[in-house]
Design a protein around this motif. Structure first.
Motif, PDB file in Angstrom:
ATOM      1  N   ILE A   1       0.844  -1.216   0.000  1.00 16.80           N
ATOM      2  CA  ILE A   1       0.000   0.000   0.000  1.00 16.80           C
ATOM      3  C   ILE A   1       0.876   1.261   0.000  1.00 16.80           C
ATOM      4  N   LEU A   2       1.973   1.215   0.772  1.00 13.78           N
ATOM      5  CA  LEU A   2       2.836   2.403   0.888  1.00 13.78           C
ATOM      6  C   LEU A   2       3.983   2.411  -0.135  1.00 13.78           C
ATOM      7  N   GLY A   3       3.980   1.449  -1.053  1.00 17.40           N
ATOM      8  CA  GLY A   3       5.035   1.400  -2.082  1.00 17.40           C
ATOM      9  C   GLY A   3       6.396   1.019  -1.510  1.00 17.40           C
ATOM     10  N   LEU A   4       6.411   0.168  -0.511  1.00 17.03           N
ATOM     11  CA  LEU A   4       7.685  -0.203   0.130  1.00 17.03           C
ATOM     12  C   LEU A   4       8.063  -1.659  -0.134  1.00 17.03           C
ATOM     13  N   SER A   5       7.450  -2.269  -1.157  1.00 20.06           N
ATOM     14  CA  SER A   5       7.694  -3.697  -1.399  1.00 20.06           C
ATOM     15  C   SER A   5       9.156  -3.957  -1.740  1.00 20.06           C
ATOM     16  N   GLY A   6       9.632  -5.106  -1.324  1.00 15.28           N
ATOM     17  CA  GLY A   6      10.966  -5.565  -1.712  1.00 15.28           C
ATOM     18  C   GLY A   6      12.112  -4.808  -1.069  1.00 15.28           C
ATOM     19  N   GLN A   7      11.836  -3.956  -0.090  1.00 16.12           N
ATOM     20  CA  GLN A   7      12.923  -3.208   0.552  1.00 16.12           C
ATOM     21  C   GLN A   7      13.144  -3.719   1.967  1.00 16.12           C
ATOM     22  N   THR A   8      14.381  -3.540   2.440  1.00 17.32           N
ATOM     23  CA  THR A   8      14.612  -3.795   3.861  1.00 17.32           C
ATOM     24  C   THR A   8      14.169  -2.528   4.587  1.00 17.32           C
ATOM     25  N   LEU A   9      13.260  -2.683   5.539  1.00 18.99           N
ATOM     26  CA  LEU A   9      12.657  -1.492   6.153  1.00 18.99           C
ATOM     27  C   LEU A   9      13.221  -1.205   7.545  1.00 18.99           C
ATOM     28  N   SER A  10      13.319   0.100   7.854  1.00 22.58           N
ATOM     29  CA  SER A  10      13.673   0.523   9.217  1.00 22.58           C
ATOM     30  C   SER A  10      12.455   0.271  10.108  1.00 22.58           C
ATOM     31  N   LEU A  11      12.669   0.253  11.428  1.00 24.74           N
ATOM     32  CA  LEU A  11      11.551  -0.001  12.341  1.00 24.74           C
ATOM     33  C   LEU A  11      10.397   0.998  12.146  1.00 24.74           C
ATOM     34  N   PRO A  12      10.690   2.329  12.044  1.00 29.76           N
ATOM     35  CA  PRO A  12       9.558   3.249  11.841  1.00 29.76           C
ATOM     36  C   PRO A  12       8.767   2.935  10.569  1.00 29.76           C
ATOM     37  N   ARG A  13       9.467   2.472   9.509  1.00 29.29           N
ATOM     38  CA  ARG A  13       8.752   2.147   8.258  1.00 29.29           C
ATOM     39  C   ARG A  13       7.939   0.859   8.409  1.00 29.29           C
ATOM     40  N   ILE A  14       8.487  -0.094   9.159  1.00 32.58           N
ATOM     41  CA  ILE A  14       7.713  -1.324   9.405  1.00 32.58           C
ATOM     42  C   ILE A  14       6.444  -0.956  10.169  1.00 32.58           C
ATOM     43  N   GLN A  15       6.609  -0.056  11.144  1.00 35.28           N
ATOM     44  CA  GLN A  15       5.442   0.307  11.958  1.00 35.28           C
ATOM     45  C   GLN A  15       4.447   1.135  11.152  1.00 35.28           C
ATOM     46  N   ALA A  16       4.965   1.944  10.226  1.00 36.17           N
ATOM     47  CA  ALA A  16       4.057   2.694   9.342  1.00 36.17           C
ATOM     48  C   ALA A  16       3.317   1.719   8.430  1.00 36.17           C
ATOM     49  N   ALA A  17       4.047   0.697   7.933  1.00 37.36           N
ATOM     50  CA  ALA A  17       3.405  -0.314   7.069  1.00 37.36           C
ATOM     51  C   ALA A  17       2.313  -1.047   7.852  1.00 37.36           C
ATOM     52  N   ALA A  18       2.621  -1.368   9.105  1.00 37.63           N
ATOM     53  CA  ALA A  18       1.629  -2.059   9.936  1.00 37.63           C
ATOM     54  C   ALA A  18       0.384  -1.197  10.101  1.00 37.63           C
ATOM     55  N   SER A  19       0.601   0.094  10.281  1.00 41.63           N
ATOM     56  CA  SER A  19      -0.518   1.013  10.499  1.00 41.63           C
ATOM     57  C   SER A  19      -1.413   1.086   9.260  1.00 41.63           C
ATOM     58  N   ALA A  20      -0.788   1.296   8.084  1.00 41.13           N
ATOM     59  CA  ALA A  20      -1.585   1.370   6.844  1.00 41.13           C
ATOM     60  C   ALA A  20      -2.198   0.011   6.526  1.00 41.13           C
ATOM     61  N   GLY A  21      -1.428  -1.037   6.735  1.00 42.25           N
ATOM     62  CA  GLY A  21      -1.903  -2.377   6.393  1.00 42.25           C
ATOM     63  C   GLY A  21      -3.025  -2.859   7.287  1.00 42.25           C
ATOM     64  N   GLN A  22      -3.002  -2.436   8.556  1.00 44.47           N
ATOM     65  CA  GLN A  22      -4.037  -2.909   9.486  1.00 44.47           C
ATOM     66  C   GLN A  22      -5.421  -2.411   9.062  1.00 44.47           C
ATOM     67  N   VAL A  23      -5.475  -1.200   8.512  1.00 38.38           N
ATOM     68  CA  VAL A  23      -6.764  -0.666   8.040  1.00 38.38           C
ATOM     69  C   VAL A  23      -7.318  -1.578   6.943  1.00 38.38           C
ATOM     70  N   ALA A  24      -6.419  -1.927   5.996  1.00 37.05           N
ATOM     71  CA  ALA A  24      -6.848  -2.778   4.871  1.00 37.05           C
ATOM     72  C   ALA A  24      -7.222  -4.178   5.369  1.00 37.05           C
ATOM     73  N   LEU A  25      -6.435  -4.679   6.315  1.00 35.62           N
ATOM     74  CA  LEU A  25      -6.673  -6.033   6.835  1.00 35.62           C
ATOM     75  C   LEU A  25      -8.039  -6.105   7.527  1.00 35.62           C
ATOM     76  N   SER A  26      -8.282  -5.101   8.340  1.00 34.29           N
ATOM     77  CA  SER A  26      -9.534  -5.058   9.078  1.00 34.29           C
ATOM     78  C   SER A  26     -10.741  -4.956   8.131  1.00 34.29           C
ATOM     79  N   GLU A  27     -10.576  -4.119   7.109  1.00 31.40           N
ATOM     80  CA  GLU A  27     -11.662  -3.977   6.110  1.00 31.40           C
ATOM     81  C   GLU A  27     -11.887  -5.286   5.369  1.00 31.40           C
ATOM     82  N   ALA A  28     -10.784  -5.962   5.041  1.00 29.82           N
ATOM     83  CA  ALA A  28     -10.895  -7.220   4.283  1.00 29.82           C
ATOM     84  C   ALA A  28     -11.692  -8.245   5.085  1.00 29.82           C
TER      85      ALA A  28
END
Ligand code: GLU
Length: 392
Positions: A69-96
Motif C-alpha cells: 500500500i505504501l510502495g515499500l515492497s521488496g525493501q529492507t525497512l527501518s523499524l519506523p517504516r515497518i510500523q508505518a506499514a503495519a498502520s496502513a496495512g491494518q486498516v486494509a486487513l480489518s476492512e478485508a
C-alpha cells in the motif's frame, strides 16, 4: 460446509481460535490480498458458526499489506517504516475481514493487543470481557498485535505466540495455526529432498513436547511470516498448559477449515485438561492471594449456586488488592470457600461493602463494578452441592 462428524479433528471443540499467517492472506509476488482464498475461509467460518461454534481470528498480514500500500515492497525497512506499514496495512486487513464475513451476515470487531494486556491482570480482564462480549453478541473478533506502537522490547513478535495467549485468555478449547506447512516433521519440510535424509516423516500427534520435538522444530520457516516451527512449539506449550488443544495445518488451499475437518494432514497437540480445569488451577495455584473477603451466609449460598459475589453480602475486607488480583473468600465461620479475581480494588470494595447494586451504580457509574468477583472468575474450594463454578 465444514463437516463435524466424529472423525473430524474439530468435532470436540466449541470455541476455536484460528491464526492466519501472512503467507496465506497476502500473495508473495504482488503483495496483494488473496481475496478468493479469504472468501473461502469466510465461508468455512460461517459454516462453523452456524453449528454453534465460537470463532476468534488472529490475523497476520498488516505489515505485508502495508508494504505494498505504501510502495515499500521488496525493501529492507527501518523499524519506523515497518510500523508505518503495519498502520496502513491494518486498516486494509480489518476492512478485508469485515467485508469477507459481512457476506455471511457476520459482524467483526477489531482488537489490537500488546503483551502487557495478556500478562497484566487488569488489562487482561478488560480484554477478556471485551472479547467474550463480542462472542456473546455473535461477532467474530479479529485480533492482531498492535505493531504500529509496540516497540522491540514489548512485542510478542509473532502471531503464533499471540494467538496462544489469546486462546488461553478466552478459554478456547482449540487453537488452529494455519500457515504454509502441514505440521511438524522430523526435519524441516522446506528443505530439498537431497538436504533431507530419507527418514523424514510427518508427526500427526504430539502428546508431550519433548526436547527431541523442540530440536526437530528448529529451522523450519516461511518467507513472509515471522514465526517458524519453533514459535509454533512455544505456542503449543502456552496453549496446552491452558487446556487448549493446538493444531498446525496447511491453510494454503481454499476452504482450509473444511479440508481440515475432512482429514487434511495436520499435527495436533492435545490438551491434557479442559480450559475450565486449567483456569481453575491457575486461579487456585499460581496467583498470590492479596486479600480476604468475609461474606454472610446468603452470599455463600449464592456462590454455591454458581452466582457472582456481590458487595451486599460482604461483611469484612482484609489485605491490599487491585482490580484483577486474586482474593480469598471466607464464609461466616472464617473457612475459605472460594477464590477469585477481584472485579474492584480494595478501596472500591470497601465503599461498596454491604450496599445494593443500584447504590453502587450510583456511586461509580459503571455497571461492571457491581460484582466484587464475577462468577466466571470464581473457583469454589469448599463443595456444597457443586464441584466447580469457574466457567471459561
Ligand atoms: N503482526 C504481524 C502483521 O500483521 C505479523 C506477525 C507474524 O507474522 O507472526 O503483519
Amino acid at each position: 460446509m465444514v463437516p463435524l462428524g466424529k472423525h473430524s479433528p474439530l468435532s470436540d471443540f466449541n470455541c476455536i481460535t484460528i491464526k492466519i499467517g501472512s503467507a496465506l492472506l497476502v500473495d508473495a509476488q504482488s503483495g496483494k490480498l488473496r481475496q478468493q482464498w479469504l472468501n473461502s475461509l469466510a465461508q468455512d467460518i460461517a459454516a462453523l458458526k452456524s453449528q454453534g461454534i465460537d470463532i476468534l481470528i488472529v490475523s497476520s498480514g498488516a505489515i505485508s499489506l502495508g508494504r505494498s500500500i505504501l510502495g515499500l515492497s521488496g525493501q529492507t525497512l527501518s523499524l519506523p517504516r515497518i510500523q508505518a506499514a503495519a498502520s496502513a496495512g491494518q486498516v486494509a486487513l480489518s476492512e478485508a475481514w469485515r467485508d469477507a464475513l459481512a457476506q455471511h451476515d457476520i459482524t467483526t470487531g477489531q482488537i489490537l493487543l500488546t503483551p502487557n494486556i495478556t500478562e497484566e491482570r487488569r488489562p487482561y480482564i478488560n480484554a477478556r470481557n471485551t472479547i467474550s462480549t463480542l462472542l456473546s453478541l455473535g461477532a467474530v473478533p479479529i485480533i492482531n498485535e498492535n505493531d504500529s506502537v509496540a516497540t522491540a522490547e514489548i512485542r510478542y513478535g509473532d502471531n503464533d505466540r499471540l494467538s496462544a495467549r489469546v486462546a488461553s485468555m478466552i478459554g478456547a478449547d482449540c487453537l488452529i495455526l494455519f500457515s504454509d506447512v502441514d505440521g511438524l516433521y522430523t526435519a524441516p519440510p522446506n528443505l530439498s529432498p537431497t538436504e533431507q535424509n530419507n527418514t523424514t516423516t510427518h508427526i500427526p500427534v504430539v502428546k508431550t513436547i519433548t526436547q527431541q520435538i523442540e530440536t526437530m522444530a528448529k529451522g523450519a520457516t516461511s518467507h513472509l511470516a515471522r514465526g517458524g516451527m519453533a514459535t509454533k512449539i512455544d505456542a503449543a506449550k502456552i496453549a496446552t498448559r491452558s487446556g487448549t488443544s493446538m493444531i498446525i495445518a496447511n491453510g494454503t488451499n481454499p476452504n482450509p477449515l473444511a479440508a481440515l475437518s475432512m482429514g487434511a494432514k495436520h499435527t495436533i497437540f492435545p490438551a491434557k485438561q479442559n480450559p475450565a480445569a486449567a483456569r481453575k488451577r491457575w486461579i487456585l495455584g499460581t496467583l498470590d492471594v492479596k486479600g480476604q473477603i468475609h461474606i454472610d451466609a446468603g452470599a455463600a449460598n449464592a456462590l454455591f449456586k454458581g452466582k457472582s459475589l456481590l458487595p451486599i453480602g460482604v461483611t469484612k475486607i482484609r489485605g491490599e488488592f487491585e482490580h484483577g488480583e486474586a482474593i480469598s473468600i471466607l464464609d461466616p465461620e472464617g473457612a475459605e470457600i472460594a477464590r477469585g479475581l477481584a472485579g474492584m480494588n480494595k478501596e472500591e470494595a470497601n465503599l461498596s461493602k454491604g450496599k445494593k447494586s443500584q447504590v453502587i451504580i450510583g456511586m461509580f457509574g459503571h455497571m461492571n463494578r457491581t460484582e466484587l468477583v464475577h462468577a466466571d472468575n470464581l473457583v469454589l474450594i469448599a463443595t456444597k452441592g457443586m464441584t466447580q463454578c469457574a466457567k471459561t
